[in-house]
Design an enzyme around this catalytic site. Sequence first.
Site, PDB file in Angstrom:
ATOM      1  N   VAL A 180       2.399  14.099  -4.393  1.00 31.31           N
ATOM      2  CA  VAL A 180       1.754  15.002  -3.426  1.00 31.31           C
ATOM      3  C   VAL A 180       0.233  15.016  -3.590  1.00 31.31           C
ATOM      4  O   VAL A 180      -0.452  15.954  -3.184  1.00 31.31           O
ATOM      5  CB  VAL A 180       2.328  16.444  -3.538  1.00 31.31           C
ATOM      6  N   ALA A 218      -3.988  -8.105  -3.636  1.00 31.01           N
ATOM      7  CA  ALA A 218      -3.460  -6.764  -3.924  1.00 31.01           C
ATOM      8  C   ALA A 218      -4.556  -5.868  -4.476  1.00 31.01           C
ATOM      9  O   ALA A 218      -5.551  -6.349  -5.008  1.00 31.01           O
ATOM     10  CB  ALA A 218      -2.343  -6.873  -4.954  1.00 31.01           C
ATOM     11  N   GLY A 219      -4.370  -4.587  -4.328  1.00 31.20           N
ATOM     12  CA  GLY A 219      -5.291  -3.630  -4.933  1.00 31.20           C
ATOM     13  C   GLY A 219      -4.527  -2.368  -5.280  1.00 31.20           C
ATOM     14  O   GLY A 219      -3.869  -1.790  -4.429  1.00 31.20           O
ATOM     15  N   HIS A 220      -4.536  -2.013  -6.547  1.00 30.68           N
ATOM     16  CA  HIS A 220      -3.872  -0.781  -6.987  1.00 30.68           C
ATOM     17  C   HIS A 220      -4.926   0.221  -7.398  1.00 30.68           C
ATOM     18  O   HIS A 220      -5.788  -0.087  -8.213  1.00 30.68           O
ATOM     19  CB  HIS A 220      -2.991  -1.055  -8.216  1.00 30.68           C
ATOM     20  N   ARG A 223      -6.210   0.642   7.698  1.00 29.86           N
ATOM     21  CA  ARG A 223      -4.773   0.337   7.788  1.00 29.86           C
ATOM     22  C   ARG A 223      -4.219   0.913   9.073  1.00 29.86           C
ATOM     23  O   ARG A 223      -4.669   1.974   9.531  1.00 29.86           O
ATOM     24  CB  ARG A 223      -4.024   0.948   6.597  1.00 29.86           C
ATOM     25  N   GLN A 281       2.154  -5.981  -3.075  1.00 30.31           N
ATOM     26  CA  GLN A 281       2.516  -6.003  -1.636  1.00 30.31           C
ATOM     27  C   GLN A 281       3.840  -5.255  -1.411  1.00 30.31           C
ATOM     28  O   GLN A 281       4.122  -4.339  -2.156  1.00 30.31           O
ATOM     29  CB  GLN A 281       2.565  -7.442  -1.109  1.00 30.31           C
ATOM     30  N   THR A 290      -8.598  -3.495  -1.308  1.00 34.19           N
ATOM     31  CA  THR A 290      -9.134  -4.829  -1.572  1.00 34.19           C
ATOM     32  C   THR A 290     -10.203  -5.211  -0.562  1.00 34.19           C
ATOM     33  O   THR A 290     -11.273  -5.684  -0.920  1.00 34.19           O
ATOM     34  CB  THR A 290      -7.991  -5.867  -1.555  1.00 34.19           C
ATOM     35  N   ARG A 320     -10.392  -2.771   4.839  1.00 34.54           N
ATOM     36  CA  ARG A 320      -9.982  -2.763   6.247  1.00 34.54           C
ATOM     37  C   ARG A 320      -9.185  -1.488   6.568  1.00 34.54           C
ATOM     38  O   ARG A 320      -8.394  -1.025   5.739  1.00 34.54           O
ATOM     39  CB  ARG A 320      -9.076  -3.965   6.546  1.00 34.54           C
ATOM     40  N   LYS A 329       2.061   2.178  -5.063  1.00 35.86           N
ATOM     41  CA  LYS A 329       2.759   1.687  -6.272  1.00 35.86           C
ATOM     42  C   LYS A 329       1.900   1.895  -7.516  1.00 35.86           C
ATOM     43  O   LYS A 329       2.415   2.163  -8.586  1.00 35.86           O
ATOM     44  CB  LYS A 329       3.063   0.188  -6.133  1.00 35.86           C
ATOM     45  N   ASP A 365       0.814  -1.224   0.000  1.00 35.81           N
ATOM     46  CA  ASP A 365       0.000   0.000   0.000  1.00 35.81           C
ATOM     47  C   ASP A 365       0.845   1.270   0.000  1.00 35.81           C
ATOM     48  O   ASP A 365       0.449   2.286   0.564  1.00 35.81           O
ATOM     49  CB  ASP A 365      -0.972   0.021   1.199  1.00 35.81           C
TER      50      ASP A 365
END
Length: 429
Positions: free
Chosen positions: A419, A38-40, A310, A229, A305, A308, A15, A12
């Site tokens: 930014v 994963a989630g992008h 973080r 990840q 994903t 939740r 990326k 997270d």
Amino acid sequence: MNIIIVGTQWGDEGKGKIIDILSSQVDYIVRYQGGNNAGHTVVVPASPAGGGSKEYIFHLIPSGILHPGKTCCIGNGVVIDPAVLLQEINGLKKAGIRPGGNFKISCLAHVIMPYHGKLDQLREAKRANKIGTTGRGIGPCYADKINRCGIRMGDLLNPKIFKEKLLDNLKEKNEIFKKVYDYQAFSFNKIYKDYLGFGRELAEYICDTQKLLSKAIANKKDILFEGAQGTFLDIDFGTYPFVTSSSATSAGACTGTGIPPVKMDKVIGVTKAYTTRVGEGPFPTEFAGEFQKIMRSRGKEFGATTGRPRRCGWFDSLLVKEAVSINGISELALTKLDILDELKAIEVCVAYKYKGKLFKEFVPDPEVLKGARPVYRQIPGWQSPTAHISQYKRLPAKARSYISLLEALSGADISMISVGSSRAETIFV
Ligand code: IMP
């Protein structure tokens, strides 16, 4: 130029945005490990033709698919839930993006089966020491791969082989479900029918991606290897057992695609201006109390994903320095600097203290990490907005000092600073 992108923390790091920016400079974009854990998130600005900016969340398909003319691959190191992949393809089609000849899936990538997801959840529920898994079947699927009983994407195209493998798997797995977890058996007929159907729908994309990429390199094409990840979720170098089940470090790009190390030109590490972690496991610089909530909400730190929340904390230079070493990182992309804009003072972890001993380097011992007290260097905050700034020299002096400190402590130059979430909100140093 063949570039590997890796996360330097616990995933997270942002990326998705960096990969999206670099995708425009290459010909091929390849995912090499992980799965739909994963989630992008990628924010695409409004087009001149009209409409607002669009947000896309990718779990399996490289976000490079948003760039016309690029070829995107899912490499052999990835584990694929075909139902999720089809949903993602259909979602893209609805948005007017049609993956066709420019999208390829390795025939060697392993398939996440319905019993993998269930096993992941049942095992996690039984564990005293929970990992905080996403419950998507990632670990059990990789375990079958290593156990040599996995089912690969190519198998879905061959009814006879698929039948043999599925029968063998269910014979053993249904016993485990019944005897260990008191859970009902999985039906062969349903899985066989559903997964052959997935195979038929995905057949046009499944091929030998190793050969495709090898030929691309021979033809002087540029490839971006997209890691999922982060370094400290890596199966070997992460904070085991609170890790994922794949090689999230740069070496995974070689085993996960079949492209040899000598063909890789550069590794870029993506690092957040602070630290986050989802799931369980040690996190020495984690914020406490109300400040945790404030920073989570400022940084919108909720999983792409699973949704939740973080866990958030200060920048831990020991982590990033270790990631620079393990991955061979020569440049860092720093993300979410703007989230620190309002702070009066910022802490950076420069060492750990454990049982009276001072550690100036990351320690792989989980006991030490669990009990480590961070030693901080405090620097004054810049307390002014940075989101609109597009040139390094226009950043507040205190923000530049923060960036220089991170470079000095982690041992790599920062070449990009993000930014804000859109492509435009990026400073190239
Ligand atoms: P799994 O990969 O679903 O088994 O989860 C193992 C651990 O890795 C859990 O702590 C997850 O929260 C974490 N994890 C897996 N994928 C990601 C990711 O993409 N970002 C952040 N954490 C992740």
